[in-house]
Motif scaffolding. Structure first.
Motif, PDB file in Angstrom:
ATOM      1  N   THR A   1      19.334  84.530  37.968  1.00 15.59           N
ATOM      2  CA  THR A   1      19.582  83.200  37.427  1.00 15.59           C
ATOM      3  C   THR A   1      20.832  82.599  38.043  1.00 15.59           C
ATOM      4  OG1 THR A   1      20.846  84.095  35.587  1.00 15.59           O
ATOM      5  CG2 THR A   1      18.490  83.770  35.238  1.00 15.59           C
ATOM      6  N   SER A   2      20.887  81.302  37.996  1.00 22.17           N
ATOM      7  CA  SER A   2      22.018  80.574  38.555  1.00 22.17           C
ATOM      8  C   SER A   2      23.215  80.668  37.615  1.00 22.17           C
ATOM      9  CB  SER A   2      21.627  79.105  38.736  1.00 22.17           C
ATOM     10  OG  SER A   2      22.756  78.325  39.007  1.00 22.17           O
ATOM     11  N   PRO A   3      24.442  80.675  38.157  1.00 16.60           N
ATOM     12  CA  PRO A   3      25.602  80.660  37.264  1.00 16.60           C
ATOM     13  C   PRO A   3      25.819  79.294  36.626  1.00 16.60           C
ATOM     14  CG  PRO A   3      26.305  80.694  39.546  1.00 16.60           C
ATOM     15  CD  PRO A   3      24.811  80.827  39.550  1.00 16.60           C
ATOM     16  N   PHE A   4      25.027  78.310  37.007  1.00 14.70           N
ATOM     17  CA  PHE A   4      25.156  76.966  36.462  1.00 14.70           C
ATOM     18  C   PHE A   4      23.889  76.605  35.702  1.00 14.70           C
ATOM     19  CE2 PHE A   4      27.379  77.206  40.531  1.00 14.70           C
ATOM     20  CZ  PHE A   4      28.681  77.073  40.066  1.00 14.70           C
ATOM     21  N   LEU A   5      24.024  75.717  34.748  1.00 17.02           N
ATOM     22  CA  LEU A   5      22.887  75.311  33.931  1.00 17.02           C
ATOM     23  C   LEU A   5      21.885  74.544  34.783  1.00 17.02           C
ATOM     24  CD1 LEU A   5      21.901  75.462  31.033  1.00 17.02           C
ATOM     25  CD2 LEU A   5      22.958  73.262  30.618  1.00 17.02           C
ATOM     26  N   VAL A   6      20.628  74.956  34.717  1.00 17.09           N
ATOM     27  CA  VAL A   6      19.565  74.321  35.493  1.00 17.09           C
ATOM     28  C   VAL A   6      18.713  73.499  34.540  1.00 17.09           C
ATOM     29  CG1 VAL A   6      17.565  74.747  36.959  1.00 17.09           C
ATOM     30  CG2 VAL A   6      19.557  76.229  37.116  1.00 17.09           C
ATOM     31  N   ASN A   7      18.386  72.292  34.938  1.00 19.62           N
ATOM     32  CA  ASN A   7      17.551  71.450  34.088  1.00 19.62           C
ATOM     33  C   ASN A   7      16.112  71.929  34.151  1.00 19.62           C
ATOM     34  OD1 ASN A   7      19.643  69.771  33.313  1.00 19.62           O
ATOM     35  ND2 ASN A   7      19.407  68.471  35.111  1.00 19.62           N
ATOM     36  N   GLY A   8      15.427  71.771  33.052  1.00 21.64           N
ATOM     37  CA  GLY A   8      14.029  72.151  32.993  1.00 21.64           C
ATOM     38  C   GLY A   8      13.556  72.093  31.561  1.00 21.64           C
ATOM     39  N   ASP A   9      12.267  72.178  31.395  1.00 24.58           N
ATOM     40  CA  ASP A   9      11.683  72.138  30.065  1.00 24.58           C
ATOM     41  C   ASP A   9      11.541  73.564  29.557  1.00 24.58           C
ATOM     42  OD1 ASP A   9      10.454  71.507  27.747  1.00 24.58           O
ATOM     43  OD2 ASP A   9       8.617  70.719  28.648  1.00 24.58           O
ATOM     44  N   SER A  10      12.461  73.964  28.712  1.00 27.29           N
ATOM     45  CA  SER A  10      12.451  75.340  28.223  1.00 27.29           C
ATOM     46  C   SER A  10      11.266  75.592  27.293  1.00 27.29           C
ATOM     47  CB  SER A  10      13.763  75.667  27.515  1.00 27.29           C
ATOM     48  OG  SER A  10      14.002  74.740  26.480  1.00 27.29           O
ATOM     49  N   GLU A  11      10.834  74.566  26.569  1.00 35.32           N
ATOM     50  CA  GLU A  11       9.666  74.734  25.692  1.00 35.32           C
ATOM     51  C   GLU A  11       8.414  75.026  26.518  1.00 35.32           C
ATOM     52  OE1 GLU A  11       9.372  74.713  22.317  1.00 35.32           O
ATOM     53  OE2 GLU A  11      11.535  74.491  22.110  1.00 35.32           O
ATOM     54  N   GLU A  12       8.253  74.288  27.607  1.00 37.61           N
ATOM     55  CA  GLU A  12       7.089  74.499  28.469  1.00 37.61           C
ATOM     56  C   GLU A  12       7.137  75.883  29.112  1.00 37.61           C
ATOM     57  OE1 GLU A  12       3.585  74.081  30.386  1.00 37.61           O
ATOM     58  OE2 GLU A  12       4.397  72.742  28.864  1.00 37.61           O
ATOM     59  N   ALA A  13       8.338  76.283  29.542  1.00 41.54           N
ATOM     60  CA  ALA A  13       8.486  77.614  30.143  1.00 41.54           C
ATOM     61  C   ALA A  13       8.158  78.704  29.130  1.00 41.54           C
ATOM     62  CB  ALA A  13       9.901  77.791  30.678  1.00 41.54           C
ATOM     63  N   MET A  14       8.578  78.505  27.887  1.00 47.37           N
ATOM     64  CA  MET A  14       8.284  79.500  26.853  1.00 47.37           C
ATOM     65  C   MET A  14       6.799  79.512  26.505  1.00 47.37           C
ATOM     66  SD  MET A  14       9.465  81.944  25.074  1.00 47.37           S
ATOM     67  CE  MET A  14      11.225  81.863  24.900  1.00 47.37           C
ATOM     68  N   MET A  15       6.153  78.364  26.547  1.00 45.90           N
ATOM     69  CA  MET A  15       4.708  78.321  26.292  1.00 45.90           C
ATOM     70  C   MET A  15       3.948  79.088  27.380  1.00 45.90           C
ATOM     71  SD  MET A  15       4.021  76.821  23.473  1.00 45.90           S
ATOM     72  CE  MET A  15       2.309  76.401  23.601  1.00 45.90           C
ATOM     73  N   GLN A  16       4.361  78.917  28.636  1.00 46.92           N
ATOM     74  CA  GLN A  16       3.728  79.664  29.725  1.00 46.92           C
ATOM     75  C   GLN A  16       3.974  81.158  29.563  1.00 46.92           C
ATOM     76  OE1 GLN A  16       5.372  77.932  33.252  1.00 46.92           O
ATOM     77  NE2 GLN A  16       4.174  76.047  33.074  1.00 46.92           N
ATOM     78  N   LEU A  17       5.153  81.492  29.119  1.00 49.29           N
ATOM     79  CA  LEU A  17       5.493  82.895  28.898  1.00 49.29           C
ATOM     80  C   LEU A  17       4.677  83.482  27.752  1.00 49.29           C
ATOM     81  CD1 LEU A  17       7.368  85.244  29.601  1.00 49.29           C
ATOM     82  CD2 LEU A  17       9.031  84.274  28.059  1.00 49.29           C
ATOM     83  N   SER A  18       4.535  82.717  26.693  1.00 45.89           N
ATOM     84  CA  SER A  18       3.784  83.230  25.542  1.00 45.89           C
ATOM     85  C   SER A  18       2.296  83.361  25.847  1.00 45.89           C
ATOM     86  CB  SER A  18       3.997  82.335  24.323  1.00 45.89           C
ATOM     87  OG  SER A  18       3.429  81.064  24.539  1.00 45.89           O
ATOM     88  N   ALA A  19       1.814  82.644  26.860  1.00 47.70           N
ATOM     89  CA  ALA A  19       0.414  82.804  27.260  1.00 47.70           C
ATOM     90  C   ALA A  19       0.163  84.215  27.790  1.00 47.70           C
ATOM     91  CB  ALA A  19       0.046  81.770  28.316  1.00 47.70           C
ATOM     92  N   GLU A  20       1.185  84.829  28.365  1.00 41.42           N
ATOM     93  CA  GLU A  20       1.053  86.197  28.877  1.00 41.42           C
ATOM     94  C   GLU A  20       1.412  87.239  27.821  1.00 41.42           C
ATOM     95  OE1 GLU A  20      -0.302  87.106  31.584  1.00 41.42           O
ATOM     96  OE2 GLU A  20      -0.411  85.173  32.588  1.00 41.42           O
ATOM     97  N   THR A  21       2.484  86.978  27.076  1.00 44.08           N
ATOM     98  CA  THR A  21       2.958  87.990  26.126  1.00 44.08           C
ATOM     99  C   THR A  21       2.288  87.888  24.762  1.00 44.08           C
ATOM    100  OG1 THR A  21       4.776  86.567  25.404  1.00 44.08           O
ATOM    101  CG2 THR A  21       5.225  88.103  27.215  1.00 44.08           C
ATOM    102  N   HIS A  22       1.716  86.732  24.450  1.00 39.99           N
ATOM    103  CA  HIS A  22       1.127  86.482  23.128  1.00 39.99           C
ATOM    104  C   HIS A  22       2.170  86.658  22.031  1.00 39.99           C
ATOM    105  CE1 HIS A  22      -2.764  86.376  25.063  1.00 39.99           C
ATOM    106  NE2 HIS A  22      -2.497  87.536  25.614  1.00 39.99           N
TER     107      HIS A  22
END
Length: 200
Positions: free
Chosen positions: A87-108
């Motif tokens: 990960t970057s030492p600086f804050l990166v912009n992005g949609d964390s909700e969308e990233a978590m939804m994609q993650l939960s599709a794999e982990t359930h």
């Protein structure tokens, strides 16, 4: 277990994407610095060995041959590299909700408490507890090997009576399977209100 491991392996890219939206922690930054210094020393020593292969064995520094320093640098690099992140030492912009939804599709796995709060550090810290560093896992494995005899010899004998009573009172004999724990049937109609069943 292999299905779980496969799902976890598929979730790593999505987990990295989610974690890349947060700045790296202090521990990861320090580990990255240590890893960089150790790899630099390794590169210098390996470069010297390309010039003259006997240089690492014959040249001593502080009473130890250079090959010893190469070994120590390699071990330090290996250990510190397990604590680094991409990960970057600086804050990166992005949609964390969308990233978590994609993650939960794999982990359930997407607890209700996380919904709408995926950008918070509390959720990130809870999530990180699901993916510990390899170095921490190694230390836990080593500690479990050391602690297992203590638990078996000191702790378990104190509660052996309760264990035997539990086994005796919760064992069923099934014609196809033999003696099994009654909770292994997953008969929620009969045992659904049992405290032990609710906790499992």
């Amino acid at each position: 277990p292999h299905v779980l491991e496969a799902r976890m392996a598929r979730s790593f890219p999505a987990a990295e994407r989610y974690l890349s939206m947060f700045p790296a922690g202090v521990g990861a930054l320090v580990a990255g610095g240590v890893s960089f210094c150790a790899s630099s020393l390794m590169a210098v020593l390996l470069g010297l060995s390309l010039v003259d292969e006997s240089l690492l064995l014959k040249t001593t520094l502080g009473g130890s041959p250079l090959v010893w320093y190469l070994t120590v640098a390699t071990v330090v690099f290996g250990v510190s590299h397990t604590f680094t992140t991409t990960t970057s030492p600086f804050l990166v912009n992005g949609d964390s909700e969308e990233a978590m939804m994609q993650l939960s599709a794999e982990t359930h796995y997407f607890p209700k408490e996380w919904r709408g709060r995926c950008e918070s550090y509390d959720v990130r810290d809870e999530f990180l507890s699901l993916y510990p560093f390899k170095g921490i896992l190694l230390l836990q494995e080593c500690l479990s090997v050391i602690m297992a005899p203590y638990i078996l010899c000191v702790s378990l004998p104190r509660i052996s009576r309760e264990i035997l009573l539990f086994v005796r009172s919760h064992t069923l004999t099934l014609p196809q399977a033999g003696a099994v724990c009654r909770f292994a049937e997953f008969d929620f109609k009969e045992y659904g209100h049992d405290v032990k069943m609710e906790r499992s």
